[in-house]
Motif scaffolding. Structure first.
Motif, PDB file in Angstrom:
ATOM      1  N   LYS A 242       0.994  -0.979  -0.054  1.00 46.60           N
ATOM      2  CA  LYS A 242       0.086  -0.225  -0.112  1.00 46.60           C
ATOM      3  C   LYS A 242       0.323   1.287   0.097  1.00 46.60           C
ATOM      4  CE  LYS A 242      -3.298  -2.560   2.367  1.00 46.60           C
ATOM      5  NZ  LYS A 242      -4.176  -2.938   3.699  1.00 46.60           N
ATOM      6  N   ALA A 243       2.308   1.200  -0.913  1.00 49.12           N
ATOM      7  CA  ALA A 243       2.684   2.642  -0.573  1.00 49.12           C
ATOM      8  C   ALA A 243       2.869   3.418  -1.880  1.00 49.12           C
ATOM      9  CB  ALA A 243       4.533   1.336  -1.130  1.00 49.12           C
ATOM     10  N   THR A 244       1.496   2.988  -3.077  1.00 53.31           N
ATOM     11  CA  THR A 244       1.021   3.641  -3.881  1.00 53.31           C
ATOM     12  C   THR A 244       1.115   4.976  -4.230  1.00 53.31           C
ATOM     13  OG1 THR A 244       0.481   1.632  -4.850  1.00 53.31           O
ATOM     14  CG2 THR A 244       0.186   3.557  -6.239  1.00 53.31           C
ATOM     15  N   PRO A 245       1.833   6.187  -4.404  1.00 46.13           N
ATOM     16  CA  PRO A 245       1.419   7.783  -3.840  1.00 46.13           C
ATOM     17  C   PRO A 245       0.077   8.212  -4.521  1.00 46.13           C
ATOM     18  CG  PRO A 245       2.705   7.514  -5.778  1.00 46.13           C
ATOM     19  CD  PRO A 245       3.384   5.849  -5.259  1.00 46.13           C
ATOM     20  N   LYS A 246       0.098   8.657  -3.861  1.00 43.81           N
ATOM     21  CA  LYS A 246      -1.674   9.030  -5.038  1.00 43.81           C
ATOM     22  C   LYS A 246      -1.644  10.127  -5.738  1.00 43.81           C
ATOM     23  CE  LYS A 246      -3.388   9.874   0.280  1.00 43.81           C
ATOM     24  NZ  LYS A 246      -4.069  10.818   1.291  1.00 43.81           N
ATOM     25  N   ASN A 247      -0.659  10.573  -5.897  1.00 47.75           N
ATOM     26  CA  ASN A 247      -0.384  11.913  -7.404  1.00 47.75           C
ATOM     27  C   ASN A 247       1.372  11.006  -7.904  1.00 47.75           C
ATOM     28  OD1 ASN A 247       0.137  13.551  -8.990  1.00 47.75           O
ATOM     29  ND2 ASN A 247       1.213  15.134  -7.610  1.00 47.75           N
ATOM     30  N   PRO A 248       1.356  10.288  -8.526  1.00 50.74           N
ATOM     31  CA  PRO A 248       1.867   9.158  -9.123  1.00 50.74           C
ATOM     32  C   PRO A 248       2.758   9.925 -10.000  1.00 50.74           C
ATOM     33  CG  PRO A 248       0.436   8.137  -9.834  1.00 50.74           C
ATOM     34  CD  PRO A 248       0.061   9.200  -9.379  1.00 50.74           C
ATOM     35  N   GLU A 249       2.851  10.746 -10.501  1.00 46.58           N
ATOM     36  CA  GLU A 249       3.243  11.913 -11.273  1.00 46.58           C
ATOM     37  C   GLU A 249       4.247  13.139 -10.990  1.00 46.58           C
ATOM     38  OE1 GLU A 249       1.248  13.815 -13.823  1.00 46.58           O
ATOM     39  OE2 GLU A 249      -0.030  12.150 -15.151  1.00 46.58           O
ATOM     40  N   GLY A 250       4.141  13.305  -8.770  1.00 51.13           N
ATOM     41  CA  GLY A 250       3.961  14.185  -8.222  1.00 51.13           C
ATOM     42  C   GLY A 250       5.383  13.602  -7.897  1.00 51.13           C
ATOM     43  N   SER A 251       5.274  12.085  -8.250  1.00 50.91           N
ATOM     44  CA  SER A 251       6.243  11.584  -6.745  1.00 50.91           C
ATOM     45  C   SER A 251       7.534  10.544  -7.307  1.00 50.91           C
ATOM     46  CB  SER A 251       5.247  10.661  -6.371  1.00 50.91           C
ATOM     47  OG  SER A 251       6.036   9.180  -4.775  1.00 50.91           O
ATOM     48  N   LEU A 252       8.309  10.583  -6.532  1.00 53.08           N
ATOM     49  CA  LEU A 252       9.459   9.781  -7.319  1.00 53.08           C
ATOM     50  C   LEU A 252       8.981   8.040  -7.193  1.00 53.08           C
ATOM     51  CD1 LEU A 252      12.704  11.001  -5.147  1.00 53.08           C
ATOM     52  CD2 LEU A 252      11.851  10.879  -7.488  1.00 53.08           C
ATOM     53  N   THR A 253       9.171   6.627  -7.785  1.00 51.70           N
ATOM     54  CA  THR A 253       8.712   5.366  -7.355  1.00 51.70           C
ATOM     55  C   THR A 253       9.894   4.746  -5.286  1.00 51.70           C
ATOM     56  OG1 THR A 253      10.931   4.313  -8.557  1.00 51.70           O
ATOM     57  CG2 THR A 253       8.644   5.236  -9.945  1.00 51.70           C
ATOM     58  N   LEU A 254       8.906   4.007  -5.052  1.00 55.94           N
ATOM     59  CA  LEU A 254       9.829   3.067  -4.390  1.00 55.94           C
ATOM     60  C   LEU A 254      11.223   2.855  -4.935  1.00 55.94           C
ATOM     61  CD1 LEU A 254       8.635   3.066  -1.107  1.00 55.94           C
ATOM     62  CD2 LEU A 254       7.964   0.358  -1.936  1.00 55.94           C
ATOM     63  N   GLU A 255      11.052   2.309  -5.819  1.00 56.06           N
ATOM     64  CA  GLU A 255      12.671   1.756  -6.080  1.00 56.06           C
ATOM     65  C   GLU A 255      13.190   2.631  -6.005  1.00 56.06           C
ATOM     66  OE1 GLU A 255       9.545   1.371  -7.693  1.00 56.06           O
ATOM     67  OE2 GLU A 255       9.504  -0.818  -7.523  1.00 56.06           O
ATOM     68  N   GLN A 256      13.399   3.937  -7.011  1.00 56.97           N
ATOM     69  CA  GLN A 256      13.916   5.514  -6.682  1.00 56.97           C
ATOM     70  C   GLN A 256      14.448   6.113  -5.428  1.00 56.97           C
ATOM     71  OE1 GLN A 256      11.415   8.136  -9.653  1.00 56.97           O
ATOM     72  NE2 GLN A 256      13.297   7.664 -10.729  1.00 56.97           N
ATOM     73  N   VAL A 257      13.402   5.396  -4.649  1.00 55.11           N
ATOM     74  CA  VAL A 257      13.975   5.890  -2.852  1.00 55.11           C
ATOM     75  C   VAL A 257      15.145   5.209  -2.456  1.00 55.11           C
ATOM     76  CG1 VAL A 257      13.683   5.838  -0.475  1.00 55.11           C
ATOM     77  CG2 VAL A 257      12.197   6.871  -2.787  1.00 55.11           C
ATOM     78  N   PHE A 258      14.278   3.450  -2.654  1.00 53.04           N
ATOM     79  CA  PHE A 258      15.837   2.229  -1.898  1.00 53.04           C
ATOM     80  C   PHE A 258      16.885   2.585  -3.054  1.00 53.04           C
ATOM     81  CE2 PHE A 258      11.374  -0.301  -1.272  1.00 53.04           C
ATOM     82  CZ  PHE A 258      11.681   0.171   0.095  1.00 53.04           C
ATOM     83  N   ASN A 259      17.321   2.984  -4.620  1.00 50.96           N
ATOM     84  CA  ASN A 259      18.224   3.046  -4.732  1.00 50.96           C
ATOM     85  C   ASN A 259      18.865   4.022  -5.106  1.00 50.96           C
ATOM     86  OD1 ASN A 259      18.004   1.112  -6.736  1.00 50.96           O
ATOM     87  ND2 ASN A 259      16.759   1.735  -8.931  1.00 50.96           N
TER      88      ASN A 259
END
Length: 306
Positions: A242-259
């Protein structure tokens, strides 16, 4: 490292609710599973109590925990559920009592704060695994998750490989150390307290639920600034549901954060482990020695009981 004694058929396990009020219907359904394991069950007096968003007052929840550890007829303690509340009682726990009466302690989510404090104050190996109301008492509780309870009955080496789920290598390497960690937000909550997580030369496990990438970014930033990521021997990234951002276009992905936080650590970091708020839920003994390897894409964990 203090290993609790293994369970055997006919033993009694105690049920506590040290955080939020449990779903009583799910709790009742979960008891059948424990009975199938050959266990008797003793429910702590205040499990059905409610005090706002807590399963009883702090003193009631603390009393239940102390009673179960002190009771010689209880061989293990399983948490009914998580939610919130364990950090409120951590400073009042009688850790000497727990060290004198080491036994299996099982749960996850908000229970992370107790895993951390008990491990640091006593050295007792505790278990990050499915809870009665959150998982066991539900219709979709799966065979793999059920099988994880067998590690309580016999010392066994656990091996997590891609036979269970696909694993992604974020940073290469191989490392051995005790497993510490659990729910990421609770680990961050411990920083600055007497129960601050120690990651030195250890394998750090993280997982969470319902947190958007920016929130996970802020948690990892705090761990980074506190030196917890650099001190760790390796990182096990569990489930972030349940980590999907409410505004995907204005968010980094979880993978980008981990990297961003892990790719340059020069130590093994793997993601994709089904550990956390998910099914199947692979249960791990926190405090046990384990080896995390990117070449073999495996996590091998020593027994959590004796």
């Amino acid at each position: 490292m203090l290993l609790p004694k293994k369970l055997k058929s006919g033993d009694t396990v105690g049920v506590v609710a040290p955080a939020s009020p449990p779903n009583l219907s799910n709790l009742q359904c979960s008891l059948h599973f424990l009975h199938q394991l050959g266990l008797h069950v003793k429910i702590a007096p205040h499990v059905r109590s409610e005090y706002g968003y807590l399963a009883g007052t702090d003193s009631q929840r603390l009393e239940d925990l102390h009673t179960m550890f002190a009771d010689s007829s209880i061989s293990g303690i399983i948490c009914a559920g998580g939610g919130y509340g364990t950090s409120r009682i951590a400073r009042f726990i009688d850790y000497k009592l727990i060290k004198r009466n080491p036994k299996i302690f099982w749960g996850y989510s908000d229970i992370t704060f107790l895993h951390t404090s008990i491990q640091q104050q006593t050295g007792l190996v505790t278990f990050h695994g499915p809870m009665l109301c959150s998982d066991v008492g539900k219709e979709n509780f799966d065979p793999l998750s059920k099988s994880m309870f067998q590690q309580l009955f016999e010392p066994m080496v656990l091996t997590y490989s891609e036979a269970i789920s696909p694993l992604n290598i974020i940073s290469h390497g191989e490392a051995c150390g005790e497993i510490v960690g659990g729910n990421l937000s609770l680990l961050v909550n411990s920083i600055g307290s007497a129960y601050e997580m120690d990651t030195r030369n250890k394998l750090l496990l993280i997982e969470d639920v319902g947190e958007e990438p920016y929130r996970i970014d802020s948690f990892l930033s705090q761990l980074k600034l506190a030196g917890k990521l650099d001190q760790a021997a390796g990182v096990i990234i569990g489930d972030f549901s349940k980590a999907t951002p409410k505004n995907p276009e204005g968010s980094l992905t979880l993978e980008q954060v981990f990297n961003f936080y892990f790719s340059s650590l020069k130590k093994p970091v793997l993601s994709g482990f089904k550990i956390g708020h998910c099914l199947p839920h692979f249960a791990v003994p926190l405090g046990s020695l384990a080896t995390l390897s990117s070449p073999s894409k495996t996590l091998k964990i020593n027994p959590g009981v004796q």
